[in-house]
Structure formats: structure tokens, C-alpha cells
Design an enzyme around this catalytic site. Structure first.
Site, PDB file in Angstrom:
ATOM      1  N   ASP A  10       0.862  -1.183   0.000  1.00 42.88           N
ATOM      2  CA  ASP A  10       0.000   0.000   0.000  1.00 42.88           C
ATOM      3  C   ASP A  10       0.893   1.225   0.000  1.00 42.88           C
ATOM      4  O   ASP A  10       2.108   1.132   0.188  1.00 42.88           O
ATOM      5  CB  ASP A  10      -0.923  -0.006   1.230  1.00 42.88           C
ATOM      6  CG  ASP A  10      -1.946   1.132   1.202  1.00 42.88           C
ATOM      7  OD1 ASP A  10      -2.422   1.473   0.104  1.00 42.88           O
ATOM      8  OD2 ASP A  10      -2.247   1.695   2.270  1.00 42.88           O
ATOM      9  N   SER A  11       0.277   2.393  -0.160  1.00 46.13           N
ATOM     10  CA  SER A  11       1.041   3.638  -0.182  1.00 46.13           C
ATOM     11  C   SER A  11       1.582   4.029   1.187  1.00 46.13           C
ATOM     12  O   SER A  11       2.517   4.816   1.273  1.00 46.13           O
ATOM     13  CB  SER A  11       0.171   4.775  -0.725  1.00 46.13           C
ATOM     14  OG  SER A  11      -0.967   4.960   0.098  1.00 46.13           O
ATOM     15  N   CYS A  73      -4.326  -1.206  -1.976  1.00 44.56           N
ATOM     16  CA  CYS A  73      -4.407   0.215  -2.310  1.00 44.56           C
ATOM     17  C   CYS A  73      -5.466   0.360  -3.390  1.00 44.56           C
ATOM     18  O   CYS A  73      -5.316  -0.190  -4.487  1.00 44.56           O
ATOM     19  CB  CYS A  73      -3.055   0.723  -2.813  1.00 44.56           C
ATOM     20  SG  CYS A  73      -3.072   2.426  -3.415  1.00 44.56           S
ATOM     21  N   GLU A 153      -2.829   8.886   8.560  1.00 44.07           N
ATOM     22  CA  GLU A 153      -1.378   8.762   8.691  1.00 44.07           C
ATOM     23  C   GLU A 153      -0.859   9.463   9.953  1.00 44.07           C
ATOM     24  O   GLU A 153       0.172   9.080  10.508  1.00 44.07           O
ATOM     25  CB  GLU A 153      -0.685   9.340   7.450  1.00 44.07           C
ATOM     26  CG  GLU A 153      -0.872   8.528   6.173  1.00 44.07           C
ATOM     27  CD  GLU A 153       0.077   7.342   6.083  1.00 44.07           C
ATOM     28  OE1 GLU A 153       1.130   7.363   6.740  1.00 44.07           O
ATOM     29  OE2 GLU A 153      -0.253   6.381   5.365  1.00 44.07           O
ATOM     30  N   CYS A 185     -10.847   3.232   0.196  1.00 46.46           N
ATOM     31  CA  CYS A 185      -9.421   3.472   0.427  1.00 46.46           C
ATOM     32  C   CYS A 185      -9.072   2.724   1.703  1.00 46.46           C
ATOM     33  O   CYS A 185      -9.810   2.818   2.694  1.00 46.46           O
ATOM     34  CB  CYS A 185      -9.129   4.962   0.574  1.00 46.46           C
ATOM     35  SG  CYS A 185      -7.413   5.343   1.059  1.00 46.46           S
ATOM     36  N   HIS A 187      -6.986   3.276   3.897  1.00 41.77           N
ATOM     37  CA  HIS A 187      -6.749   4.143   5.054  1.00 41.77           C
ATOM     38  C   HIS A 187      -8.054   4.438   5.807  1.00 41.77           C
ATOM     39  O   HIS A 187      -8.024   4.694   7.014  1.00 41.77           O
ATOM     40  CB  HIS A 187      -6.141   5.486   4.617  1.00 41.77           C
ATOM     41  CG  HIS A 187      -4.686   5.441   4.315  1.00 41.77           C
ATOM     42  ND1 HIS A 187      -4.184   4.929   3.143  1.00 41.77           N
ATOM     43  CD2 HIS A 187      -3.608   5.860   5.034  1.00 41.77           C
ATOM     44  CE1 HIS A 187      -2.863   5.037   3.150  1.00 41.77           C
ATOM     45  NE2 HIS A 187      -2.495   5.610   4.282  1.00 41.77           N
TER      46      HIS A 187
END
Length: 266
Positions: A10-11, A73, A153, A185, A187
Site C-alpha cells: 500500500d502507499s 491500495c 497517517e 481506500c 486508510h
């Protein structure tokens, strides 16, 4: 191959939601995770850049000889899944987007589904296309929520700023009469509590991490690639930047002891 790890990328930290779901569904599998923390977020980047990053991330995982690659992702799943498939040759590849679309299409009662994601995922309309391939009668309403990624994040899982941003982003999509909301997403499940409080209990939340975990288990069983050992192992974690910060966030989101985090160069 049975002893090889499940490769996930993932990012940034968002893919840890997939790691957690995989651990619950397949507790005896080795997990290799790469978070591209040096280049997060992907959702604001161009398609050309996302496709390059997807190739880089796949190459990183391939160094460790995985038996399957999971694209944790949604932006890469929407814009560059074919790049991952070509980059890893014969290995099976699965992405969170199609898994989430299948689950949402099967859950909705009034055939009105909301999707929230990065700007790149929303602009691609990949969720709308995937859902309508399953059921053309379903109406899909999408909303980009770019600030959710940096909030996750930073670990702002129950912060007043997160609540304000969620109210702003979700107000319009809630007026569409949806009964199902896809967290498009990886996240976003980190902020799930705030999102649920904002949309209310009448709307079913779809977390594609759970769906892709079940799909991975079925795929490994069908392929005869399930691990033989009955010993649980901690994930092997790779990041491209800020390993100390990643360690702190890992403990916050996973609720478990921190395995070693390896800093790698993409």
C-alpha cells in the site's frame, strides 16, 4: 510455495487494515508488507505516476518470493492492477477494489451505494463500473475525501478535526438516499468510528479489507497454497521512509506488539 509469504503493499499505513484482516482469516500464514511511506499519498498523483509506483512496489515484494500479491491500495487497484499482474508473472494477484464492489452489491437493499475514496479512485469511476457489472440497476454515488489519508497517517482516529472533515465530505453523499457506503481506500477503516458516527446506523459500511481476506483464503485453498505449519508468525514489515513513525502507528492500529520494521529503498 506453501511456505512463501503473502505479499501485501500500500502507499502507507492504510494496508495494515488488510494485514489485520488476513491475520484473522489466515493466522498461520507468513505476511510480508510494504508501505511506501516515502511517496504517500498515491490518490493525488497522476495515472502515469501511480502506474510507475505500482511497478516499483511489486518489484519490491518480488525480491522476497511471495506466493500471492494483494494490492491493498484502491488507487492502484483502480488505475494499475494490470501493471502488477504483468510485473509478477505467474503469481496470483488480487485487489481490494473488486472485492469491495462484490460485497457492496450483495449487501445493498435499495440499490443506492455510496463510495468514498481518493481523488484518483473516484475520478476513475472504477467502483461504479465494477458494481454495475455485477448489477446494472444499482446507482453509485462517489465522493473524494483526500484529507482522510493524511488524517489517518497522523493517527487522528477520533480527533475533532477528523469529525469536522468527515461532516463536510459526507453531507452531500448522505442526501442521496444510500443504504451502503464503501470505504474505497484502505486508510479509511482507520477512521471508521468517526465515519460511522457521521453517517448513522442506517447505512451499512463496507470494508474491502474483510472481503479481500476471505477471497485470499478461498484462492489459496483452491490453489493448494495454504501454509502447512500451525505456527503463528509476526508480519515482516518494509517501509520506504519514517520507520519509527510507522512503528508507533502500527501499535495504535493493530493493538499488538511491534515487529521489526525494515527501511528499504524503492
Amino acid at each position: 510455495m506453501n511456505k512463501s509469504p503473502i505479499g501485501i503493499f500500500d502507499s502507507g499505513i492504510g494496508g495494515l487494515t488488510v494485514v489485520k484482516a488476513i491475520q484473522a482469516a489466515l493466522p498461520f500464514e507468513r505476511i510480508l508488507y510494504f508501505g511506501d511511506t516515502a511517496r504517500v499519498p498515491y490518490g493525488t498523483k497522476s495515472q502515469v505516476t501511480v502506474r510507475k509506483y505500482a511497478a516499483d512496489d511489486t518489484a519490491m515484494l518480488m525480491r522476497y518470493q511471495p506466493k500471492i500479491i494483494i494490492v491493498a491500495c484502491n488507487t492502484v487497484s483502480a488505475l494499475a492492477l494490470d501493471v502488477v499482474e504483468k510485473s509478477c508473472g505467474h503469481l496470483p494477484v488480487t485487489g481490494v477494489l473488486k472485492a469491495g464492489a462484490r460485497l457492496a452489491a450483495g449487501v445493498t437493499r435499495n440499490k443506492r451505494i455510496g463510495v468514498i475514496g481518493t481523488q484518483a479512485t473516484v475520478s476513475s469511476n472504477a467502483y461504479g463500473l465494477a458494481i454495475n457489472q455485477l448489477n446494472a440497476e444499482i446507482e453509485v454515488f462517489s465522493q473524494a475525501c483526500p484529507l482522510f489519508v493524511p488524517l489517518a497517517e497522523e493517527g487522528f482516529i477520533d480527533h475533532p478535526a477528523t469529525k469536522l472533515v468527515a461532516a463536510e465530505y459526507l453531507s452531500e453523499i448522505m442526501q442521496k438516499g444510500i443504504d451502503t457506503l464503501v470505504l474505497g481506500c484502505t486508510h479509511y477503516p482507520i477512521l471508521r468510528k468517526v465515519i460511522e458516527e457521521t453517517v448513522g446506523p442506517e447505512i451499512t459500511i463496507i470494508d474491502s479489507a474483510d472481503a479481500v481476506a476471505l477471497g485470499t483464503k478461498e484462492l489459496l485453498m483452491e490453489s493448494g497454497l495454504l501454509a502447512f505449519t500451525q505456527t503463528e508468525s509476526t508480519p515482516h514489515l518494509l517501509v520506504s521512509d519514517l520507520p519509527q513513525k510507522f512503528s508507533t502507528l502500527y501499535q495504535l492500529f493493530m493493538g499488538s506488539a511491534m515487529p521489526d520494521v525494515e527501511l528499504v529503498e524503492v
